[in-house]
Scaffold this active site. Structure first.
Site, PDB file in Angstrom:
ATOM      1  N   ALA A 503      28.072  45.324   6.899  1.00 60.41           N
ATOM      2  CA  ALA A 503      27.299  45.326   8.143  1.00 60.41           C
ATOM      3  C   ALA A 503      27.228  46.738   8.702  1.00 60.41           C
ATOM      4  O   ALA A 503      28.260  47.392   8.890  1.00 60.41           O
ATOM      5  CB  ALA A 503      27.929  44.393   9.173  1.00 60.41           C
ATOM      6  N   GLU A 504      26.016  47.199   8.964  1.00 59.17           N
ATOM      7  CA  GLU A 504      25.829  48.483   9.642  1.00 59.17           C
ATOM      8  C   GLU A 504      25.348  48.183  11.064  1.00 59.17           C
ATOM      9  O   GLU A 504      24.189  47.907  11.293  1.00 59.17           O
ATOM     10  CB  GLU A 504      24.796  49.338   8.905  1.00 59.17           C
ATOM     11  N   ASP A 505      26.276  48.202  11.975  1.00 62.45           N
ATOM     12  CA  ASP A 505      25.971  47.838  13.363  1.00 62.45           C
ATOM     13  C   ASP A 505      26.630  48.837  14.303  1.00 62.45           C
ATOM     14  O   ASP A 505      27.860  48.901  14.387  1.00 62.45           O
ATOM     15  CB  ASP A 505      26.464  46.416  13.660  1.00 62.45           C
TER      16      ASP A 505
END
Length: 787
Positions: A503-505
């Site tokens: 996840a790139e958050d």
């Protein structure tokens, strides 16, 4: 949650697929269209020759269009005797050309498969009805009502008939006793004797005979001309309330730009079975932590041009393996019209970018990477899509709300991209099938979900976040996007247990890596975007002597669980910024390759300890962008109007690998990877930080049996610096950033490589070590505890 398992196979139905009955089926979703046809090389781009049929056979109530392209008979050939005649095109394509006659096959099936009495031969489907009619109204039937008499009820008639039948217990024919209870007739309530039923159920289906009836590819080629050939260009034609439209099909698997540069077209990719790529290697099993090498195929060469999949496979994959990484993450794989977007404005989700090569070229890349023991991950952009109306999904069927939200919500606030409507079941079908397609067709090992903050919030993540729980549970959160991510992770991990999702958050939504069964989103790792921003802020805004060790460690270990760490990825060197090497190292001085220069020595020393502390504090995953392993001196800048479409900065200077400071930093980076490969350093559980001194600028922590000591002080070396340790015994130095092979000065003598603890307490520990620390240096020890 397993209801989502019905979604991933949509790519097997939609798009262009060859059917076994000498035809090609095409299916796409366009609820706003009134008419649909296929146009292309195969029909001279005629909008009327190959269209969807009228009614439900060509268009259903949900907006799906179905077009059949029938193969054409060659001159002098007769149509198949059976309308259901099938052909082998790919699987066992060389079988079926042995001249098996269908009539002989059916006769053989009756003799070999069916037992005597199981097959009742009828000349016509009306044979039984005709006999009954003749019995009642024929010349031998009753002529008057008196002769007809009273007709008994059905059960009585059946029992009278049953009494006239011979008792043939050895008969293979199933016996059915139907009892009329006066209730509404239901075919599922027919009563039969159990023995006949079980015998019939146990009998295998005659599938082998049916398959044998298929003819081979040779017979098909001799009899038919393919409706659409391999590499034929085509588009989909719609008639909408606003007029006619030509679009690239949403499920197209290979897309090429038009010669005029205005509109792309799909390419039918159906190579003959002799040319289909044959996979050689299985998926590798990676134990321990992930060491990810992030790269972009187009800029991976040293020449000022767009590099190809083939060049990447030959030149870059061996370097990645040699550098000690065990996974490669490729950005920009999905087809995109705008090269300067780095591949993040996706136009065609099921197609590899044609500017790098063909689908088979990419398959070879993945296969060769697997052969080297490398996992292959790709950046998947399901958070937004290109707004291009001629090539992408925007206004696909003429309506504004086919795949995307209408109004302002359907547009990203700042990036000019379109936002998916995750509450639409057909959009979910599309996105989930897209994930399954890449895993199934190209054997991808995992995904990094790009820019989740753009999809999780209606403000696209452009808001101030303090970490308060209310910021993640308000009216701005897109709950449908959350459900999609849960479905995606649930589906991927159910169908492919070894899959990796990242996840790139930037907002660090709570529960990113928690199991879906516990209310989380189900990702395996989350990318800590604060770490590179923290390093960048220190390098550009804070004098080195004023760096706070406590602030640095707070960011590095704020939430170490399942954390992917990196010093810099493509964002730092592409998004209008400089690479860290360009900031820290003086490019002009580095080109001389002089490791004795004091400025270059200090700069490279700082870069090495930044790399080491970021790597050793990661949560089981580390990422490095292509070229940063040897301190590439230039940023990345894709060709665009602002640089007159120059490729000067859209390449990598691989020739620096064997020169000066770049060689030394690469040797250091390679040894870090080797240390983790052999010792599983970042898989040793949580860190124990017991020394963090802002005044002396020294950090010390343990992880498993390893002790890490960092001296960030740019000026002051320490000859006898005491740090606390819990375990008593001897500590062996296994990595030292000041070694000469890393461009250091080698101030630590070999006699100082082994240290023994004293019982003097320090840093709250029962034992301590006295170490010699050069300025801007780091050391790694492994303990030999006393029993």
């Amino acid at each position: 949650m397993l209801v989502c398992l019905c979604f991933p196979g949509r790519y097997e139905l939609l798009g262009m697929h060859r059917h076994r009955q000498h035809r090609v089926d095409f299916m796409d979703w366009a609820p706003g269209a009134r008419y649909c046809s296929l146009i292309g090389d195969f029909n001279q781009w005629s909008a009327t020759e190959n269209c969807a049929r009228e009614g439900h056979l060509g268009h259903d109530d949900f907006g799906y269009w179905f077009v059949i392209l029938e193969d054409k008979l060659r001159e002098g050939q007769e149509p198949d005797e059976y309308f259901f005649q099938e052909y082998n095109y790919v699987d066992d394509y060389d079988k079926g050309d042995n001249g098996v006659d269908a009539k002989d096959l059916i006769r053989r099936m009756n003799e070999e498969y069916w037992e005597p009495g199981e097959v009742t031969s009828r000349k016509s489907r009306w044979e039984t009805v005709a006999k009954l009619y003749e019995q009642m109204f024929g010349p031998n039937g009753p002529q008057t009502e008196e002769e007809l008499g009273e007709i008994p009820d059905a059960e009585t008639r059946y029992k009278n008939w049953k009494a006239t039948q011979k008792d043939e217990s050895s008969s293979s024919s199933p016996s059915y006793d139907i009892i009329d209870t006066g209730q509404e007739f239901d075919i599922f309530n027919v009563v039969t004797d159990r023995a006949s039923f079980e015998k019939f159920q146990a009998k295998a289906t005659p599938l082998a005979y049916w398959v044998e009836m298929r003819k081979g590819r040779k017979a098909w080629i001799e009899k038919y001309v393919p409706a659409i050939s391999h590499k034929d260009k085509y588009r989909i034609y719609f008639n909408t309330p606003d007029g006619a439209l030509e679009r690239v099909p949403a499920w197209a698997t290979y897309v090429l730009p038009d010669a005029e540069g205005m509109q792309s077209y799909a390419v039918h990719w159906e190579p003959p079975p002799e040319e289909i790529y044959k996979w050689r290697f299985g998926r590798p099993k990676v134990k321990g932590s992930l060491r990810i090498y992030e790269c972009h195929v187009g800029i991976s060469g040293s020449e000022q041009k767009i590099s190809s999949f083939q060049e990447f496979t030959s030149n870059v994959l061996p370097h990645i393996k040699n550098a000690g990484y065990n996974a490669v993450q490729i950005i920009g794989v999905l087809e995109h019209k705008d090269y300067s977007s780095v591949g993040y404005k996706v136009t065609n989700y099921f197609a590899v970018s044609s500017r790098f090569g063909t689908p088979d070229d990419f398959k070879k890349l993945v296969d060769e990477a697997h052969g080297l023991g490398l996992l292959v991950l790709i950046d998947i952009v399901h958070s937004y899509a290109s707004a291009d109306e001629m090539v992408g999904l925007s206004l696909f069927d003429g309506s504004n709300d086919c795949y995307f939200h209408s109004g302002k919500r359907g547009h990203h606030k700042y990036w000019g991209t379109r936002m998916f409507k995750y509450d639409d079941v057909d959009v979910l079908h599309f996105l989930l099938s897209n994930l399954s397609w890449w895993v199934t067709e190209y054997k991808i090992d995992g995904f990094q979900f790009h820019s989740l903050s753009s999809m999780l919030y209606t403000h696209n993540g452009f808001s101030t976040f303090t970490g308060a729980i209310e910021e993640y549970c308000n009216q701005y959160v897109d709950k449908d996007a959350l459900i999609y991510l849960i479905l995606a992770n649930e589906m991927l991990h159910e169908l492919h247990p070894d899959i990796i999702t990242i996840a790139e958050d930037a907002t660090y939504y709570p529960g990113l890596c928690e199991p879906t069964t516990q209310g989380g989103l189900g990702f395996d790792y989350w990318a800590n975007l604060s770490i590179p921003e923290m390093w960048l802020w220190h390098l550009e805004n804070v004098p080195e002597r004023e760096w706070s060790m406590n602030k640095i460690m707070k960011v590095l270990i704020s939430s170490n669980h399942h954390m992917l760490s990196y010093v810099e990825n493509h964002n730092q060197s592409i998004s209008g910024r400089k690479s860290f090497a360009e900031i820290i190292l003086n490019t002009g001085m580095c080109s001389s390759g002089s490791v004795d220069d004091d400025l270059i020595f200090k700069a490279s020393s700082l870069l090495k300890i930044i790399k080491l502390i970021t790597f050793t504090t990661s949560g089981g995953a580390y990422l490095n962008f292509m070229g940063n392993e040897f301190a590439h001196p230039k940023r990345v800048e894709f060709p665009m109007s602002s640089n007159e479409y120059s490729f000067h900065l859209a390449c990598r200077q691989w020739e620096l690998l064997d020169k000066g400071v770049h060689k030394h930093i690469f040797n250091f980076d390679k040894d870090i990877m080797s240390l983790d490969e052999n010792e599983r350093v970042t898989s040793r559980g949580s860190l124990n930080v017991h020394h963090c001194d802002d005044t002396n600028m020294v950090i010390s922590f343990t992880r498993g049996p390893f002790l890490f000591v960092f001296n960030f002080n740019p000026e002051v070396p320490y000859q006898l610096y005491r740090v606390g340790v819990d375990e008593a015994g001897e500590y062996q130095l296994i990595l030292n950033t000041d070694e000469t092979k890393y461009g250091g000065r080698g101030e630590l003598k070999s006699s100082q490589y082994m240290k023994k603890t004293s019982d003097r307490r320090a840093d709250g520990c029962r034992n301590s070590l006295e170490l010699a620390l050069a300025s801007r240096s780091a050391q790694v020890y492994t303990s030999w505890s006393e029993s």
